[in-house]
Design an enzyme around this catalytic site. Structure first.
Site, PDB file in Angstrom:
ATOM      1  N   ARG A  44     -50.091  17.802 -13.429  1.00  0.00           N
ATOM      2  CA  ARG A  44     -50.138  18.955 -14.324  1.00  0.00           C
ATOM      3  C   ARG A  44     -50.795  20.160 -13.680  1.00  0.00           C
ATOM      4  NH1 ARG A  44     -49.593  16.260 -19.531  1.00  0.00           N
ATOM      5  NH2 ARG A  44     -49.439  17.891 -21.078  1.00  0.00           N
ATOM      6  N   ARG A  50     -49.662  13.161 -34.161  1.00  0.00           N
ATOM      7  CA  ARG A  50     -50.730  13.330 -33.168  1.00  0.00           C
ATOM      8  C   ARG A  50     -51.712  14.429 -33.590  1.00  0.00           C
ATOM      9  NH1 ARG A  50     -47.775  13.664 -27.371  1.00  0.00           N
ATOM     10  NH2 ARG A  50     -49.273  15.338 -27.124  1.00  0.00           N
ATOM     11  N   ARG A  96     -42.726  15.844 -35.079  1.00  0.00           N
ATOM     12  CA  ARG A  96     -42.779  14.608 -34.279  1.00  0.00           C
ATOM     13  C   ARG A  96     -43.631  13.572 -35.002  1.00  0.00           C
ATOM     14  NH1 ARG A  96     -44.591  14.942 -28.297  1.00  0.00           N
ATOM     15  NH2 ARG A  96     -46.206  16.249 -29.189  1.00  0.00           N
ATOM     16  N   ARG A 117     -51.727  24.626 -25.843  1.00  0.00           N
ATOM     17  CA  ARG A 117     -51.096  23.762 -24.833  1.00  0.00           C
ATOM     18  C   ARG A 117     -49.995  24.524 -24.088  1.00  0.00           C
ATOM     19  NH1 ARG A 117     -49.606  19.330 -28.904  1.00  0.00           N
ATOM     20  NH2 ARG A 117     -48.320  18.417 -27.277  1.00  0.00           N
ATOM     21  N   LYS A 134     -40.231  14.972 -22.571  1.00  0.00           N
ATOM     22  CA  LYS A 134     -40.606  14.141 -21.408  1.00  0.00           C
ATOM     23  C   LYS A 134     -40.744  12.668 -21.824  1.00  0.00           C
ATOM     24  CE  LYS A 134     -44.424  16.539 -20.772  1.00  0.00           C
ATOM     25  NZ  LYS A 134     -44.295  17.555 -21.824  1.00  0.00           N
TER      26      LYS A 134
HETATM   27  P1  AP5 Z   1     -41.419  14.237 -26.744  1.00  0.00           P
HETATM   28  O1  AP5 Z   1     -40.505  13.395 -25.951  1.00  0.00           O
HETATM   29  O2  AP5 Z   1     -42.555  13.588 -27.431  1.00  0.00           O
HETATM   30  O3  AP5 Z   1     -41.932  15.503 -25.887  1.00  0.00           O
HETATM   31  P2  AP5 Z   1     -42.974  15.588 -24.677  1.00  0.00           P
HETATM   32  O4  AP5 Z   1     -42.391  16.488 -23.657  1.00  0.00           O
HETATM   33  O5  AP5 Z   1     -43.403  14.234 -24.251  1.00  0.00           O
HETATM   34  O6  AP5 Z   1     -44.132  16.370 -25.411  1.00  0.00           O
HETATM   35  P3  AP5 Z   1     -45.702  16.135 -25.429  1.00  0.00           P
HETATM   36  O7  AP5 Z   1     -46.222  16.936 -26.589  1.00  0.00           O
HETATM   37  O8  AP5 Z   1     -46.046  14.689 -25.380  1.00  0.00           O
HETATM   38  O9  AP5 Z   1     -46.133  16.806 -24.091  1.00  0.00           O
HETATM   39  P4  AP5 Z   1     -47.543  17.251 -23.679  1.00  0.00           P
HETATM   40  O10 AP5 Z   1     -47.361  17.503 -22.253  1.00  0.00           O
HETATM   41  O11 AP5 Z   1     -48.093  18.361 -24.475  1.00  0.00           O
HETATM   42  O12 AP5 Z   1     -48.479  16.009 -24.113  1.00  0.00           O
HETATM   43  P5  AP5 Z   1     -49.105  14.796 -23.285  1.00  0.00           P
HETATM   44  O13 AP5 Z   1     -49.174  13.632 -24.188  1.00  0.00           O
HETATM   45  O14 AP5 Z   1     -48.440  14.665 -21.982  1.00  0.00           O
HETATM   46  O15 AP5 Z   1     -40.509  15.016 -27.818  1.00  0.00           O
HETATM   47  C1  AP5 Z   1     -41.091  15.894 -28.772  1.00  0.00           C
HETATM   48  C2  AP5 Z   1     -40.351  15.756 -30.121  1.00  0.00           C
HETATM   49  O16 AP5 Z   1     -39.034  16.257 -29.973  1.00  0.00           O
HETATM   50  C3  AP5 Z   1     -40.201  14.313 -30.621  1.00  0.00           C
HETATM   51  O17 AP5 Z   1     -40.295  14.329 -32.009  1.00  0.00           O
HETATM   52  C4  AP5 Z   1     -38.786  13.912 -30.174  1.00  0.00           C
HETATM   53  O18 AP5 Z   1     -38.204  12.955 -31.042  1.00  0.00           O
HETATM   54  C5  AP5 Z   1     -38.063  15.245 -30.246  1.00  0.00           C
HETATM   55  N1  AP5 Z   1     -37.031  15.414 -29.203  1.00  0.00           N
HETATM   56  C6  AP5 Z   1     -37.116  15.056 -27.889  1.00  0.00           C
HETATM   57  N2  AP5 Z   1     -35.994  15.414 -27.220  1.00  0.00           N
HETATM   58  C7  AP5 Z   1     -35.195  16.025 -28.150  1.00  0.00           C
HETATM   59  C8  AP5 Z   1     -33.902  16.625 -28.080  1.00  0.00           C
HETATM   60  N3  AP5 Z   1     -33.204  16.680 -26.927  1.00  0.00           N
HETATM   61  N4  AP5 Z   1     -33.386  17.165 -29.213  1.00  0.00           N
HETATM   62  C9  AP5 Z   1     -34.095  17.129 -30.393  1.00  0.00           C
HETATM   63  N5  AP5 Z   1     -35.313  16.575 -30.513  1.00  0.00           N
HETATM   64  C10 AP5 Z   1     -35.862  16.027 -29.402  1.00  0.00           C
HETATM   65  O19 AP5 Z   1     -50.591  15.320 -23.017  1.00  0.00           O
HETATM   66  C11 AP5 Z   1     -51.495  15.482 -24.080  1.00  0.00           C
HETATM   67  C12 AP5 Z   1     -52.838  15.955 -23.563  1.00  0.00           C
HETATM   68  O20 AP5 Z   1     -53.392  14.969 -22.648  1.00  0.00           O
HETATM   69  C13 AP5 Z   1     -52.840  17.258 -22.750  1.00  0.00           C
HETATM   70  O21 AP5 Z   1     -52.878  18.390 -23.592  1.00  0.00           O
HETATM   71  C14 AP5 Z   1     -54.127  17.083 -21.927  1.00  0.00           C
HETATM   72  O22 AP5 Z   1     -55.276  17.348 -22.731  1.00  0.00           O
HETATM   73  C15 AP5 Z   1     -54.125  15.604 -21.601  1.00  0.00           C
HETATM   74  N6  AP5 Z   1     -53.455  15.293 -20.315  1.00  0.00           N
HETATM   75  C16 AP5 Z   1     -52.327  14.541 -20.159  1.00  0.00           C
HETATM   76  N7  AP5 Z   1     -52.006  14.448 -18.869  1.00  0.00           N
HETATM   77  C17 AP5 Z   1     -52.939  15.155 -18.168  1.00  0.00           C
HETATM   78  C18 AP5 Z   1     -53.124  15.443 -16.797  1.00  0.00           C
HETATM   79  N8  AP5 Z   1     -52.251  14.992 -15.868  1.00  0.00           N
HETATM   80  N9  AP5 Z   1     -54.178  16.222 -16.435  1.00  0.00           N
HETATM   81  C19 AP5 Z   1     -55.040  16.686 -17.360  1.00  0.00           C
HETATM   82  N10 AP5 Z   1     -54.908  16.454 -18.692  1.00  0.00           N
HETATM   83  C20 AP5 Z   1     -53.873  15.685 -19.102  1.00  0.00           C
HETATM   84 MG    MG Z   2     -45.193  13.156 -24.369  1.00  0.00          MG
END
Ligand code: AP5
Ligand code: MG
Length: 225
Positions: free
Chosen positions: A88, A160, A127, A171, A13
């Site tokens: 979410r 992270r 990552r 997660r 994402k």
């Molecule tokens: P990356 O692009 O970083 O993936 P991502 O989908 O953004 O993964 P996240 O781990 O950030 O998602 P998440 O939803 O768990 O975390 P968030 O920060 O939103 O890519 C991942 C890796 O793969 C990278 O190394 C990249 O280089 C590689 N990659 C990407 N595409 C690729 C491809 N096509 N091929 C190969 N490699 C690739 O949330 C974190 C926490 O915040 C949550 O757990 C929660 O506690 C809180 N939170 C956030 N939003 C909310 C909300 N709306 N409500 C409540 N709590 C929330």
């Molecule tokens: Mg992310």
């Protein structure tokens, strides 16, 4: 352009969000990044949010909704935005639609980036992110040119705190329980676009961009009429 990015932790994402933002010049808004910043600085909800993040749980809906409302009110969001990690829960999705409807606006496209848990774990394990600008790297799939240093701003790369295997598993569980239903919410009225995320970053973007170009073309026709 008003977009939502959905998908398992590690689906890509943030990566796709950055590419869309760069091409279309609209802000990429990651609620996870905003919350991590609040935790790091210890301001406001940051102190309580830390426990949710490190355990892999969602922060309360009302806090997440307020974060997004505040952000969408900023001037740079007038031309559009990309929400990454929000909504979410179905409650968050409904709250967003309600707020946007007050301004005669809406979410135009919600993208589901499809990936298996196995790939997600591989991606999360290797990552690295830039501490200064938030750019996203991978030790194999998207390497930084310098060792441990961001290509874009020279900032330090870090792992992270919630990228441990144990927290990642939690997660995934939380995603299936609380976020997966959001997909059905957007599918119901034809706003969901599903892309295969198990391909190279550029190939995934070609698919996403194909839909975005159609959206732009439709908007141009609408404005010309
Ligand atoms: P990356 O692009 O970083 O993936 P991502 O989908 O953004 O993964 P996240 O781990 O950030 O998602 P998440 O939803 O768990 O975390 P968030 O920060 O939103 O890519 C991942 C890796 O793969 C990278 O190394 C990249 O280089 C590689 N990659 C990407 N595409 C690729 C491809 N096509 N091929 C190969 N490699 C690739 O949330 C974190 C926490 O915040 C949550 O757990 C929660 O506690 C809180 N939170 C956030 N939003 C909310 C909300 N709306 N409500 C409540 N709590 C929330
Ligand atoms: Mg992310």
């Amino acid at each position: 352009m008003r977009l939502v990015l959905l998908g398992l932790p590690g689906a890509g994402k943030g990566t796709q969000g950055e590419l869309i933002a760069r091409k279309y010049g609209i802000p990429h808004i990651s609620t996870g990044a905003i919350i991590r910043e609040a935790v790091a600085t210890g301001i406001g909800y940051g102190k309580e949010a830390d426990a949710y993040l490190t355990k892999g749980n969602l922060i309360p809906d009302d806090v997440a909704i307020e974060i997004v409302y505040d952000r969408l009110n900023k001037p740079d969001c007038r031309r559009g935005w990309i929400l990454d990690g929000f909504p979410r829960t179905v409650h968050q999705a409904q709250a967003l639609d309600k707020k946007l409807a007050q301004d005669g606006s809406d979410v135009q496209m919600a993208f589901e980036i499809r990936i298996t848990k196995k790939s997600a774990i591989e991606r999360i394990a290797k990552r690295r992110m830039c501490r200064d600008c938030g750019a996203i790297y991978h030790l194999e799939f998207h390497r930084a040119k310098g060792k441990g240093v961001c290509d874009l701003c020279g900032g330090e790369l870090f792992r992270r705190d919630d990228d441990t295997e144990e927290t990642a598993r939690r997660r995934f569980y939380v995603y299936m329980q609380q976020t997966h239903p959001v997909m059905h919410y957007y599918a119901q009225d034809g706003r969901l676009y599903s892309v295969d995320g198990i391909r190279a970053i550029g190939d995934v973007f070609v698919d996403v961009d194909h839909h975005l170009q159609r959206l732009v073309a439709e908007q141009n026709v609408g404005e010309a009429q």
